[in-house]
Structure formats: C-alpha cells, structure tokens
Design an enzyme around this catalytic site. Structure first.
Site, PDB file in Angstrom:
ATOM      1  N   ILE A 112       1.312  45.673 -54.389  1.00 54.51           N
ATOM      2  CA  ILE A 112       0.129  45.437 -54.429  1.00 54.51           C
ATOM      3  C   ILE A 112      -0.829  46.290 -53.523  1.00 54.51           C
ATOM      4  CG2 ILE A 112       0.413  43.131 -55.721  1.00 54.51           C
ATOM      5  CD1 ILE A 112      -0.120  42.025 -52.764  1.00 54.51           C
TER       6      ILE A 112
ATOM      7  N   ASN B  26      -9.178  44.632 -43.596  1.00 52.45           N
ATOM      8  CA  ASN B  26      -9.863  45.626 -43.275  1.00 52.45           C
ATOM      9  C   ASN B  26     -10.874  45.915 -44.449  1.00 52.45           C
ATOM     10  OD1 ASN B  26      -9.370  48.194 -45.176  1.00 52.45           O
ATOM     11  ND2 ASN B  26      -7.572  47.126 -45.379  1.00 52.45           N
TER      12      ASN B  26
ATOM     13  N   GLY C  49      -6.949  57.893 -49.683  1.00 53.76           N
ATOM     14  CA  GLY C  49      -7.537  58.169 -51.215  1.00 53.76           C
ATOM     15  C   GLY C  49      -8.737  58.881 -50.823  1.00 53.76           C
TER      16      GLY C  49
ATOM     17  N   CYS D  24     -10.082  49.200 -56.092  1.00 54.02           N
ATOM     18  CA  CYS D  24     -11.139  48.809 -54.976  1.00 54.02           C
ATOM     19  C   CYS D  24     -11.991  47.974 -55.543  1.00 54.02           C
ATOM     20  CB  CYS D  24     -11.575  50.262 -54.371  1.00 54.02           C
ATOM     21  SG  CYS D  24     -12.674  50.076 -53.322  1.00 54.02           S
TER      22      CYS D  24
END
Lengths: 307, 267
Positions: free
Chosen positions: A195, A73, A50, A134
């Site tokens: 997902i 993570n 990203g 995010c």
C-alpha cells in the site's frame, strides 16, 4: 554457504528481477542517494521518485514527523519533472543491471497519458508504476485511487498510452481495496503495488498547531505493516495479476510475511532511512530462510499461506 | 555520489554532562574521524527496535585521533534516551553527512557566532581554524545564562580567539542576544567585507539576524541549519528549507549554507 545457488528471481508483469526486493518510490531518490551504502546491482528493482509533467516544488516544511514506530510525511511529490528526469536522472539509473521502474503521477487523466506516452521508449525503463493514490490528485473532487470507476478510467488511459509493463500503486485510504484492485486489473494493469501511506496527523500541544505544514501526511513504517499485510492478502483474493507488497517492511521476517501471504515481490522504504544496509540484511535473511527449509527457490515460498 | 557516508559501529568512550541537560560524548570511530570535516553531521541510532524509529541527526563538535565528539542538548525522547547511555556502549552511526564549512584562502578574519547548543559544529570549526591557519579569530557566544559558558570555554582559549560572551540573564559583561552585540563589535574591531567571513549556528531567529548583519556589513556568511530528518542522505526530501530558487535539502545540500542563498522568511 550453500552447495547450490538459491533462486530468488521473480517476474512481475514481464519484468524479470533477480530477487523480490524493490526500493519504494520516494525513499531512494533517483537511485543516487544510497550509492555509498548499497550496490544498486543487488536490488530486484529500483522504483524512482514520482515524477510529474512539470517540476514540482512540493509542500512547505515541516514535512515530516516521527510517530510511534512510524513517520508521517507530506513531501508533496517534489520532483524534477519529466524532461529533466529523462535527461539528467536516467543516464545514472541506466548503468545498473537492475530494472528501473518509473513512478509517475498526474493531476488529470490527460497528464497520466502524456507521461506514459513520453516514458515509453525511453531507453532503460523497464516498467511504470502509476501513483493513483496521492491525496493531492483530484478530478471532480474525488481522488483517482479511492473510487473504482475513476481508478478504472485512469488505468485504461495509461494502458492505451504505453506498451511498458504497468504497475498501479493503490492507496489504503479506502473502504474496500479489493474493489479498487479489481477495477484496476480489469482496466488493464499488469500488476499492483500496495500500500501507499495512510493519511494521518500530528498536533503540537505547545503551539496547538498541526506539526506538518500540510496538516495531514502519509503514515509509513512498521506501524502500518499489519494493515498493509491484511490489504495485500485481501486484494489477492480478488485479482489474478501479481501484487507487490509494501508497508513497514523492516527485515526479512516482515518481507517473508508478505511473500507467504502471496505477494510476488515487496518494496522497502522507511527501512532504508533507519538502516541503509537493510537490502543486504533482508536478502541474506530470505536466503537463510530458504536454506533452513531446504528450499531452492523463492517461488516455493510465495503464496504458501496455510488457512 | 552525493556523499561518502557509510554505517559505522562506534563505541562510546566517554560521556560528560557539561551542564544539566547537555552532554559531551566521545565515540571511537576511526574511519569516521578520518573522513569528517567541520560542519558535517551523523545520523545516530538511538536504540534497537522500532520506537523511536528514526535516527537522530547530530552535528560533530570535533574529532581527535580515532574519535569523534558530539555535544548535544536533551530536547526530545531520542536525546533523552541517549543521555542514559553508558561508556562502552556500541552505537550505530551513519556519516559523515552533509557539506562542511568553507574556509576561503583569502580570509584574514574568521568570525564565529554561536547560539547555545549551536556552538557544537563551530567548536569543530574553531579547532580546525586554530590548527590550520594564522588569522584573526573571533568567537561570539550567546547563551541564556552564564553557566552555559562551560559549553565552549575550555575549547575556546583566549590566546586563539577574541572571545565575546553574551547572556540573556545579564550576568556577563554583555547582556541580551549575541546579535545585539555583534554589529557594534564588528564596527569597533573594523571587521568588514575585506577578508572576513562569518560562521554561525544557533536558533533560526538568531541566524536570521546574523544573516542581516552580515549583509549590512557585506561580509560573507555561512550558516549551519538544523532540521528534523528521516533519511539524512538526501533521499526523502523531508528536511528542506526555503532557498533562493526553490527548496534545498538541509541534509544533502547543507547543513551549511551561504546566508545569501536562503530565504529568511521564517522565524
């Protein structure tokens, strides 16, 4: 081997892929990390790490911890930034006969729009995957990906800014993923990928501190696979655009579950860490499955769930 | 290409418990043995199935012919399961990974500073130094107790190395941390910036002190770092360390770093 060539090709939002296997954002760098293991030409598509408008350092370490059949993570979206990506990473990615899908994220709708505008027209980019999932990305205190109205607004903004195929990546950290999916579809997304990771946590009982410097992190790996599958199935009941399934897919059997449930393609991530040969094994496994059932095309498998 | 690692199916040829909880493995992996250099590591699959899920990063402690060697301490579940392996077992390895120690042509003195199980990559380096170069070699080994001598003695022979063994329990000539002894010995032996290089691996608190001593004596210093890793190949960004100018990946930018390139703001 077979007498006739098997057709594993799929088309997602106008992106024609030779097979449904995509490598997930954040698990494949900018296409170079697995060069000694994998011929990038065999992949259905590459989704890049990203990127954001400016380079991002990401979170302090420790950033990862293993959990039962999974890992947490909290990389924090470390990346080289938009311009460096275009200048230094795209030339490498361009050389493969594999569509490159650029994952990107912003901290405001304006960021998303700027990124989408700049990426549109860059040679060699087949599509965009907008990361609206995010937890660091907040506007008005609500993450874009957890609120249908916000998800819709950001998708609408990106839609107007690009002519490229637009995939929107959804977070599972919501009560009703179908509602988010529907509003993203209605705002103009061409496809969905789901997902992203589940927010989780681990504590070190010796130090009584969180293991991750960020305290929480995203859970991936086979531990989340049944949850991911359920969400893909649930989402498909609400939308008509293609869905790309991901979450803990380790082998062909796992991938087939998503395809049968209706996903048109799938992404692998954590599987690569464990087994860099996974793409070959998964593709071979899918071919064997078709052969065993005397099928000639993957399309005969997708969405065949018997209920 | 950022590395030339591939997946290897190796056979565990021999297994030895060097001291309680620390094992020496010899694995038959010809291609890996040929390609590897000191400082590099492998990602080793603990067992089939999904738990434990991730491979474990382990430094190579040497190569010999068609075999590679590992020296590791049982620290968690992965290494615990590995400790139960029997010779003949087939093992999946990814490697060789990471960069390696650099041996500049100009150096006349190599100072190796190991702390406990951190000796593993330095034993590999020691062997290459003995084989390849005629130079002054120093091996400082710090351990908790005297019995840890078995980790290095036998590999490090006195004809090849000036050997200094420092233990916390005081059973040896030198007592305390290896870093308590290092500066004084460098002074006494007149080892300084001129043609010397320090190579170190061990706990991060030790490495930090070694880096400080190296800086004080203006001696170039290469440290090998340890980190939890997911991919080991530079993809996931999970194993980063704070370096001058931003985070560096221990797996792909390291594990060997010039001590001056790192921010030593951790313990």
């Amino acid at each position: 081997m077979t007498d006739k060539a098997l057709d594993l090709s799929v088309t997602i939002a106008g992106i024609r892929m030779k097979n449904p296997l995509m490598v997930a954002s954040g698990t494949f760098g900018y296409g170079e990390a697995y060069a000694s293991f994998i011929d990038n030409n065999i992949l259905g598509a590459i989704v890049t790490k990203g990127i954001s408008l400016e380079p991002s350092q990401g979170n302090l370490p420790p950033r990862i911890v293993e959990t039962p059949s999974g890992m947490l993570n909290a990389i924090g979206l470390q990346n080289v930034g938009l311009e460096c990506f275009i200048k230094e990473k795209m030339p490498y990615l361009r050389q493969f006969a594999t569509p490159v899908i650029v994952n990107f994220y912003g901290t405001s709708i304006a960021d998303y729009i700027k990124l989408a505008e700049r990426l549109t027209g860059v040679d060699g980019i087949a599509g965009l995957e907008a990361n609206i999932s995010c937890p660091n990305i907040k506007e008005g205190g609500i993450s874009f990906g957890t609120d249908p109205a916000m998800a819709s607004r950001v998708t609408e903004g990106i839609r107007k800014a690009t002519t490229l195929p637009l995939i929107v990546k959804l977070t599972p950290n919501v009560t009703d993923i179908g509602a988010i999916a529907k509003s993203v579809q209605d705002a103009g997304a061409d496809a969905l990928s789901l997902i992203n990771t589940f927010t989780g946590m681990a504590v070190d009982v010796d130090t009584c501190k969180p293991v991750l410097a960020n305290i929480t992190g995203g859970l991936s790996g086979p531990a989340i696979r049944p949850l991911a599958l359920r969400m893909v199935w649930e989402t498909l009941k609400r939308v008509s655009i293609p869905v790309i399934g991901l979450g803990g897919i380790m082998n062909a059997q796992d991938a087939l579950q998503f395809l049968i449930a209706g996903a048109r393609a799938f992404e692998i991530g954590t599987a690569l860490f464990v087994n860099p040969q996974a793409p070959y094994e998964i593709l071979n496994g899918i071919e064997s499955y078709l052969q065993k059932r005397n099928l000639s095309a993957l399309s005969e498998v997708i969405g065949t769930l018997q209920q | 290409m950022i590395h030339n690692a591939t997946t290897h199916t190796a056979e565990l040829v021999s297994k030895r418990e060097v001291i309680p909880g620390t094992f020496h493995f010899v694995l038959h992996a010809p291609a890996l043995a040929r390609q590897s250099r000191p400082g590099q590591f492998v990602m080793i699959q603990v067992q089939d199935g999904t738990d434990p899920l991730l491979r474990r990063p382990l430094s190579l402690s040497g190569t010999c012919g068609d075999t590679v060697e590992l020296l590791f301490q049982v620290k968690g579940r992965g290494t615990q399961l590995m400790a139960a392996w029997e010779p003949g077992r087939s093992v999946s390895l990814i490697g060789p990974l990471g960069n390696s120690f650099i041996i500049p042509d100009v150096i006349k003195t190599a100072v190796l500073v190991a702390g406990g199980i951190g000796a593993a990559p330095l034993l590999y380096l020691a062997k290459i130094l003995v084989e390849s170069r005629d130079l002054q070699r120093e091996f400082f080994f710090g351990a908790k107790t005297g019995k840890e001598r078995a980790l290095v003695e036998g590999c490090i022979v006195n004809e090849d190395f000036e050997y200094v063994f420092v233990t916390e329990d005081g059973t040896q000539k030198f007592q305390g941390f290896v870093t308590d002894t290092l500066a004084g010995e460098l002074e006494r032996k007149k080892i300084n910036a001129k043609g010397a290089c320090i190579y170190s691996c061990g706990p991060s608190s030790m490495l930090k002190k070694v880096a400080r001593i190296a800086a004080a004596y203006n001696i170039p210093c290469q440290v090998s770092l340890e980190a939890h890793m997911a991919c080991g190949v530079g993809a996931c960004l999970g194993c980063v360390v704070e370096a001058r100018g931003g985070f560096k990946r221990v797996c792909a930018d390291g594990p060997v770093f010039d001590s001056r390139a790192l921010e030593w703001n951790y313990d």
